[in-house]
Design a protein around this motif. Sequence first.
Motif, short mmCIF file in Angstrom:
data_model
loop_
_atom_site.label_atom_id
_atom_site.label_comp_id
_atom_site.label_asym_id
_atom_site.label_seq_id
_atom_site.Cartn_x
_atom_site.Cartn_y
_atom_site.Cartn_z
N PRO A 265 0.83 -1.22 0.00
CA PRO A 265 0.00 0.00 0.00
C PRO A 265 0.86 1.26 0.00
CG PRO A 265 0.11 -0.89 2.22
CD PRO A 265 0.89 -1.84 1.35
N LEU A 266 1.48 1.57 -1.14
CA LEU A 266 2.40 2.70 -1.20
C LEU A 266 1.69 4.03 -0.94
CD1 LEU A 266 4.69 1.82 -4.26
CD2 LEU A 266 4.90 1.15 -1.85
N GLU A 267 0.47 4.17 -1.44
CA GLU A 267 -0.24 5.43 -1.25
C GLU A 267 -0.55 5.66 0.23
OE1 GLU A 267 -3.68 5.53 -3.73
OE2 GLU A 267 -2.57 4.95 -5.54
N ALA A 268 -0.90 4.59 0.95
CA ALA A 268 -1.18 4.74 2.37
C ALA A 268 0.08 5.10 3.15
CB ALA A 268 -1.78 3.44 2.92
N MET A 269 1.22 4.50 2.78
CA MET A 269 2.47 4.82 3.47
C MET A 269 2.95 6.22 3.10
SD MET A 269 4.51 1.17 3.62
CE MET A 269 4.25 0.66 1.90
N GLN A 270 2.73 6.62 1.86
CA GLN A 270 3.05 8.01 1.47
C GLN A 270 2.23 8.98 2.30
OE1 GLN A 270 2.22 8.91 -2.65
NE2 GLN A 270 2.14 11.10 -2.26
N ARG A 271 0.94 8.70 2.47
CA ARG A 271 0.08 9.58 3.26
C ARG A 271 0.54 9.62 4.72
NH1 ARG A 271 -5.01 11.35 2.32
NH2 ARG A 271 -4.17 11.50 0.19
N THR A 272 1.05 8.51 5.24
CA THR A 272 1.58 8.49 6.60
C THR A 272 2.72 9.48 6.75
OG1 THR A 272 0.95 6.18 6.95
CG2 THR A 272 2.69 7.05 8.35
N LEU A 286 -4.83 18.18 8.87
CA LEU A 286 -4.03 17.17 8.18
C LEU A 286 -4.88 16.41 7.16
CD1 LEU A 286 -2.12 15.65 11.25
CD2 LEU A 286 -1.35 17.44 9.69
N PRO A 287 -4.27 15.95 6.08
CA PRO A 287 -5.02 15.11 5.12
C PRO A 287 -5.47 13.82 5.80
CG PRO A 287 -2.67 15.08 4.63
CD PRO A 287 -2.86 16.14 5.66
N GLU A 288 -6.61 13.34 5.40
CA GLU A 288 -7.15 12.13 6.00
C GLU A 288 -6.28 10.92 5.66
OE1 GLU A 288 -9.72 11.75 8.04
OE2 GLU A 288 -10.03 13.92 8.06
N PRO A 289 -6.11 10.01 6.62
CA PRO A 289 -5.38 8.78 6.29
C PRO A 289 -6.13 7.96 5.26
CG PRO A 289 -6.43 8.58 8.44
CD PRO A 289 -6.60 10.01 8.01
N ILE A 290 -5.41 7.25 4.44
CA ILE A 290 -6.04 6.38 3.44
C ILE A 290 -6.48 5.09 4.11
CG2 ILE A 290 -5.64 5.07 1.32
CD1 ILE A 290 -3.75 7.24 0.40
N LEU A 291 -7.74 4.77 3.97
CA LEU A 291 -8.33 3.59 4.60
C LEU A 291 -8.64 2.54 3.56
CD1 LEU A 291 -10.79 5.39 7.08
CD2 LEU A 291 -8.47 4.54 7.55
N PRO A 292 -8.76 1.28 3.98
CA PRO A 292 -9.07 0.21 3.02
C PRO A 292 -10.45 0.40 2.39
CG PRO A 292 -8.26 -0.69 5.09
CD PRO A 292 -8.53 0.75 5.34
N ARG A 293 -10.54 0.08 1.12
CA ARG A 293 -11.82 0.03 0.42
C ARG A 293 -12.03 -1.38 -0.08
NH1 ARG A 293 -12.71 4.62 -3.95
NH2 ARG A 293 -14.72 3.52 -3.90
N ASP A 294 -13.14 -1.97 0.32
CA ASP A 294 -13.40 -3.38 0.01
C ASP A 294 -12.25 -4.27 0.47
OD1 ASP A 294 -15.83 -2.71 -1.19
OD2 ASP A 294 -14.87 -2.36 -3.12
#
Length: 298
Positions: A265-272, A286-294
Amino acid sequence: MILRSKPSFKDIIFAINGSILPRIAWHLVAMTVLSVIAIFAAREHPGIFARISAIPFTLTGIALSVFMSFRNNACYARWWEGRVLWGELIIACRSFARQTAALGDDDRRFLLHRLCAFTAGLVARLRGEDEPAAIRRWHDTDVDAQSPNPTNDVLDGIGRHCLALVREHRIGEIHYSVLEGQLAALAKVQGGCERIALTPVPFAYSLLLHRTALVFCLMLPFALAGSLDWWTLLPVLLVAYTFFGLEALGHQLEDPFGLDPNALPLEAMQRTVEREMLSVLGHADLPEPILPRDNVLR
């Protein structure tokens, strides 16, 4: 990356989302059709497959299973190494941010925004996306689109800024060496990720496995149809699901930075990284953390 809890009995029987089944569905359909053809042929011409023994398939199946496990272990090692490298990237960014606490607000904002630009550029680089465009979200100066490595250019810019701080006597040489150590760690992470992305599992190795598994599954119905009749479908589909599923799963793990459900999950780690760097700078919105979809985290 698929995020699901330990599968329950209901999940084992019915779960589609998060399984490899959608990727191999047509393989299983083809094996079902081939098995039905073999069954009708055995019924119309009893004894036609009598000389095809199941013993060679038993021995070949064991060898193929061992061979396939070696390949999947190699692919998982690539996936896990990619995850370790991105863990080191997050640690290096946190350490760098902490080590800039004595700097002025403008210098600190410049450096930490560049860390966000580096992370965004690395994600785009590993996924074959527009690297300069990703960097420009955090980079307030022009990005050289003709550069062979814009992401590394961001690190070079951070290093030059730190060196300028030394020359202006705003930080000491020891402080500079500590910051440079974190930049070296980030450069090592980028090099490790590029090594994984640009060095696939040897083609001949994968081709041999794919061909062997395909021939094995195509021949298996004709070895079983004469003795098992309609029960042939059960072992054939089970074996096909296992072999084709492992082959497809290994193919996904081979490229840990791709867009497959089992990729990292590169996008989620980038957002971290972005959230933590902005938090250090005192941003409250702060931008919202990326959460799992489906159940899939991107």
